[in-house]
Design a protein around this motif. Structure first.
Motif, PDB file in Angstrom:
ATOM      1  N   LYS A   1      42.312  26.750  54.638  1.00  0.00           N
ATOM      2  CA  LYS A   1      40.942  26.113  54.603  1.00  0.00           C
ATOM      3  C   LYS A   1      40.237  25.997  55.654  1.00  0.00           C
ATOM      4  N   ARG A   2      40.714  25.599  56.777  1.00  0.00           N
ATOM      5  CA  ARG A   2      40.164  25.734  58.282  1.00  0.00           C
ATOM      6  C   ARG A   2      39.523  26.981  58.566  1.00  0.00           C
TER       7      ARG A   2
ATOM      8  N   ASP B   1      47.881  25.546  53.118  1.00  0.00           N
ATOM      9  CA  ASP B   1      46.619  25.125  52.481  1.00  0.00           C
ATOM     10  C   ASP B   1      45.528  24.754  53.623  1.00  0.00           C
ATOM     11  N   LYS B   2      46.201  23.931  54.468  1.00  0.00           N
ATOM     12  CA  LYS B   2      45.503  23.171  55.599  1.00  0.00           C
ATOM     13  C   LYS B   2      44.910  24.281  56.533  1.00  0.00           C
TER      14      LYS B   2
ATOM     15  N   LYS C   1      50.930  22.321  54.530  1.00  0.00           N
ATOM     16  CA  LYS C   1      50.784  23.179  56.018  1.00  0.00           C
ATOM     17  C   LYS C   1      49.702  24.394  55.705  1.00  0.00           C
TER      18      LYS C   1
ATOM     19  N   ALA D   1      43.370  19.700  51.161  1.00  0.00           N
ATOM     20  CA  ALA D   1      44.440  20.453  51.147  1.00  0.00           C
ATOM     21  C   ALA D   1      45.636  19.602  50.954  1.00  0.00           C
ATOM     22  N   ASN D   2      46.958  19.843  50.415  1.00  0.00           N
ATOM     23  CA  ASN D   2      48.083  19.062  50.323  1.00  0.00           C
ATOM     24  C   ASN D   2      49.412  19.512  50.989  1.00  0.00           C
TER      25      ASN D   2
END
Length: 689
Positions: free
Chosen positions: A442-443, A438-439, A436, A433-434
C-alpha cells in the motif's frame, strides 16, 4: 557527430550478434556477481561529462553527448587554440572511423578513392597527435595517436608506446581507454591470455566475449581453469555460461524472446549444464579460487534452471556462508530469495517473508551505482515470474502485487480484471493494512480514486450494466477527462457520434493538425450521456410494439455497433485503439448485441427499415470477434493460386441474400448501390442463386 569513443577490439572486428529490437522482457539475468558499469558505458559517460563541463553546460541533463561544433565554439571563445586543433583532428579521425564502418556493409562499401583518403587522413592525424603528446592535452593526444595506430594496424607500436610512455601518465579516463587499446593490441599480436586479463580488469565485457567467443563451453572453461585457476577472465566466462543456461531454460519453459537485442547468445543443453555443475563443485572443494561463493551459487542456479530444485536450495544456502565480495553475497541472497519463493506455499509466513525481502531489495536499489540495474531487474523477474503466479488465486492481492511492483510483463492487466474484483481492489487500497505485506504494497500503490472510478464505470459499460456504470461515472468530473486524456482522444471523441449508422457512413476526421487547432474540451460528460441514452432506450423496449419497437431496436443496434471495438466510438470503452484489439475477457460483444437488434428490425413490415436492417447485417465488422465466424467470401491460397472461397451459410451471406431477394438485382437506395462489397456479392449471386 555525437559518438566518439571507439573501443579497441570492438572497432577492429565484426561481431556475430542478434539484431536489436525493443521488446519488453522480464528475462533478466539473476547471476550477476560483479558490480560496476560496463567499460564502454563508464568511459563514455565520463568523457561526455568532461565535454559538458568544458563548454559550460550547467543543465541537469545527465545524457549529454559530444557535439564537435559546440566544443569548437567554446574553445574559440576561450582562445584555446590547442583544443581547437585537437577537436578538428578528432573530427578527421571520426570520419575515418565512419569509412571503416562502411566496410562492414556491402551496399555502403567505400570507393577506392575514399579508402585512400582515409589512409592519408589517418596518417596525418597520427603525425599531428604524436607531436602534441607533451602538450597540456597530452593524454587526449596520446589516445588519438593510439587510435590512429589501431586503425592503421600498427599494433606493436601501440604496445611499445603504452609500455614505455602512456602507462606512466596520470590516471584519467583517457589513460583507461589507452590501456583498452593496448589490450586490443596484445590480442592482435597473439597474446590472448594477457589481453583477457586486462579486459576483465576493465569490465570490458564485449571485448572479453569477442576474445573468448569460441571458448565459452564447459570444456573450454574447465581447460582455462586448469591453465590458470586464478585467471581474472574466469569469473566472466562463468557468468556468460550461467546466463546462457538461463536463456536456454527460459526458452524451454515458454519464456523465450528475452534474448532479442542481446549479444553472444549460445544454446546450452542439460548435459553441458550438469557437467558445469560438477565442475563448480570441484572448484569449490579444491580451494584455489578466492571467491568460492561465486562457484557455489553458480552451481545452485544451474541446478534450479535444470529442475533440480531441492539441491538448488541446499547449495544456495551453503553458498551464502562462503567467502566472496559484498556483491557476490548480495547476488547469493537474490538467488536464495528467487529459488525459495518459487517453491513456497501460500500462507502468512510466506507473505511476511516476501515483505521483508522486498524491503531489502528496494534498499539495495537505492544503494546501487549508476548504471547498475541488477536489483531492479531481479525484482522485475521475481514479481512477474514468481509472485504474480503465486497470488493468481487471490485476485485482490494479485492486483496489488502487479500494480505496486510493476507486474505488467506477467500478463496481468488491471484493465481486464473482472469488475467485482476491481471494486474490491479499490476498497483494499483505501483500507488500513493489517499485515507486513499489505503495508509494503500500500505504500507503493499510487492509485487515483477518480481514475479507478472511471475504470470501474467503463467496465460496467463493457458489460452493458448501465445503472452501475452511471453510478460510478457520476463521481467522475468532466474536468478529469480534459486533464487526463490526450488532445487526440478529446478531439476524436468530439467529432465521432454514436447515432450515425456505421454501415452507411464512415465518420472521417480531419488531418492530424486538427487535433492541435483550438482548445478542444468536453463540455458534457460524453460517457455518462451515452449510458443514460442507451439505458433509456433499452428500458423503453418493453413498452413498445410494432414498428416503434423495430425502429428502436435498429437505433440501439447503431449505438452498440458504434461503441464496439470496431466502431467509430470505440473511445467510449477504451482509452486507446489498436489494430490488434479483440473483445476482451469480462466484456460483452457489442457487435453481436447489435446483430440481435438488427435481426428484430429485419422482421419489420416497413420496407425501408427492413432493407436498412438487412444491409446492416451484412456489415462485416459485426462478425470480426465471433469465434469461427466467416465472411460471405474470402481469398485462400489453394494449390499455389489465390482462390475465392464462398461461405453460403455465413451470416453475412444470408443477410445479403435476403437483401437481394428483397430489392432485386437493381436496388434503388443509394446506400446499397454505392456499397462495393454488396456490388461484388450481386455479381456473384446473380449467377449462383
Amino acid at each position: 557527430m555525437k559518438k566518439f569513443i571507439i573501443i579497441s577490439l570492438m572497432a577492429a572486428m565484426t561481431l556475430p550478434t542478434i539484431a536489436c529490437g525493443w521488446y519488453g522482457t522480464d528475462n533478466y539475468y539473476l547471476f550477476s556477481p560483479f558490480t560496476g558499469q560496463n567499460f564502454k558505458d563508464r568511459v563514455e559517460k565520463i568523457c561526455n561529462d568532461n565535454w559538458k563541463a568544458y563548454i559550460g553546460d550547467t543543465s541537469d541533463n545527465d545524457w549529454y553527448s559530444f557535439h564537435d561544433e559546440d566544443v569548437l565554439k567554446a574553445a574559440r571563445q576561450k582562445g584555446d587554440a590547442l583544443m581547437v586543433s585537437y577537436v578538428q583532428n578528432l573530427q578527421k579521425y571520426l570520419k575515418c572511423v565512419s569509412v571503416e564502418r562502411d566496410k562492414q556493409y556491402e551496399w555502403d562499401y567505400p570507393s577506392k578513392e575514399e579508402i585512400d583518403a582515409q589512409q592519408r587522413d589517418l596518417k596525418a592525424v597520427r603525425t599531428y597527435a604524436q607531436s602534441k603528446t607533451n602538450s597540456k592535452l597530452r593524454s587526449q593526444h596520446a589516445l588519438l595517436f593510439m587510435r590512429c595506430n589501431m586503425m592503421l594496424g600498427r599494433h606493436q607500436e601501440n604496445i611499445t608506446f603504452w609500455e614505455q610512455t602512456a602507462s606512466q601518465f596520470i590516471e584519467t579516463v583517457y589513460k583507461d581507454m589507452m590501456k583498452n587499446i593496448y589490450a586490443g593490441a596484445l590480442y592482435k599480436m597473439g597474446r590472448d591470455i594477457e589481453a583477457g586479463q586486462y579486459f576483465a580488469d576493465m569490465n570490458d565485457y564485449e571485448s572479453l566475449m569477442t576474445l573468448y567467443y569460441q571458448k565459452r563451453s564447459y570444456q573450454a572453461i574447465s581447460q582455462h581453469y586448469k591453465r590458470s585457476p586464478t585467471s581474472k577472465a574466469l569469473p566472466w566466462l562463468l557468468t556468460d555460461f550461467v546466463n546462457n543456461a538461463q536463456e536456454a531454460a527460459d526458452a524451454e519453459n515458454g519464456g523465450g524472446g528475452g534474448s532479442v537485442g542481446k549479444q553472444f547468445i549460445r544454446d546450452i543443453n542439460k548435459q553441458e549444464s550438469w557437467q558445469m555443475q560438477q565442475f563448480c563443485e570441484m572448484v569449490v572443494k579444491e580451494g584455489k579460487t578466492d571467491c568460492p561463493i561465486m562457484w557455489k551459487m553458480a552451481k545452485a542456479w544451474l541446478e534450479f534452471l535444470s529442475g533440480n530444485k531441492k539441491d538448488a536450495v541446499d547449495d544456495i544456502l551453503a553458498a551464502t556462508k562462503l567467502d566472496g565480495t559484498a556483491r557476490m553475497k548480495d547476488n547469493a541472497h537474490v538467488l536464495l530469495l528467487y529459488i525459495t519463493a518459487s517453491q513456497a506455499k501460500p500462507g502468512q509466513a510466506f507473505d511476511d517473508y516476501i515483505a521483508d525481502e522486498l524491503e531489502w531489495l528496494r534498499g539495495k536499489q537505492d544503494e546501487h551505482e549508476w548504471g547498475d540495474s541488477f536489483f531492479d531487474n531481479a525484482e522485475s523477474r521475481l514479481v512477474n515470474r514468481v509472485l504474480v503466479p503465486h497470488y493468481r488465486s487471490n485476485p485482490v492481492r494479485l492486483a496489488a502485487v502487479a500494480t505496486a511492483l510493476n507486474g505488467s510483463l506477467s500478463g496481468f492487466d488491471l484493465d481486464t480484471l473482472n469488475v467485482a474484483d476491481t471494486e474490491k481492489f479499490l476498497y483494499y487500497a483505501n483500507s488500513p493494512a493489517n499485515n507486513k505485506l499489505d503495508k509494503f504494497l500500500k505504500r507503493k500503490l499510487a492509485l487515483n480514486d477518480t481514475t479507478m472510478s472511471d475504470l470501474i464505470g467503463t467496465k460496467y459499460m463493457r458489460l452493458c450494466q448501465w445503472d452501475k456504470a452511471i453510478q460510478w461515472l457520476n463521481t467522475v468530473p468532466i474536468s478529469y477527462y480534459n486533464e487526463h486524456r490526450s488532445k487526440e482522444y478529446i478531439y476524436y471523441s468530439l467529432v465521432r457520434q454514436w447515432d450515425v449508422e456505421p454501415w452507411s457512413k464512415r465518420q472521417w476526421i480531419g488531418d492530424s493538425e486538427s487535433w492541435w487547432e483550438g482548445d478542444h474540451k468536453w463540455w458534457k460528460h460524453r460517457k455518462l450521456d451515452f449510458c443514460k441514452e442507451v439505458q433509456m432506450m433499452e428500458n423503453s423496449l418493453n413498452m413498445l410494439s410494432g414498428k416503434a419497437l423495430e425502429q428502436s431496436s435498429y437505433n440501439l443496434a447503431v449505438r452498440y455497433a458504434q461503441a464496439s471495438i470496431h466502431g467509430d466510438c470505440w473511445w467510449l470503452l477504451r482509452d486507446y485503439k489498436s489494430c490488434m484489439d479483440t473483445v476482451r475477457v469480462n466484456e460483452v460483444d457489442l457487435g453481436q448485441k447489435a446483430v440481435k437488434m438488427l435481426q428484430k428490425a429485419a422482421m419489420s413490415s416497413d420496407q425501408s427499415l427492413k432493407r436498412k436492417a438487412l444491409f446492416a447485417l451484412g456489415y462485416r465488422e459485426l462478425y470480426n470477434d465471433v469465434k469461427g465466424a466467416k465472411y460471405w467470401m474470402e481469398w485462400q491460397w489453394v494449390e499455389g493460386e489465390s482462390t475465392q472461397i464462398y461461405h453460403r451459410n455465413a451470416p453475412q451471406f444470408l443477410a445479403f441474400q435476403a437483401l437481394y431477394d428483397e430489392t432485386g438485382d437493381q436496388p434503388q437506395e443509394d446506400y446499397i448501390r454505392k456499397c462495393d462489397e454488396y456490388d461484388v456479392f450481386r455479381q456473384y449471386y446473380r449467377q449462383h442463386k
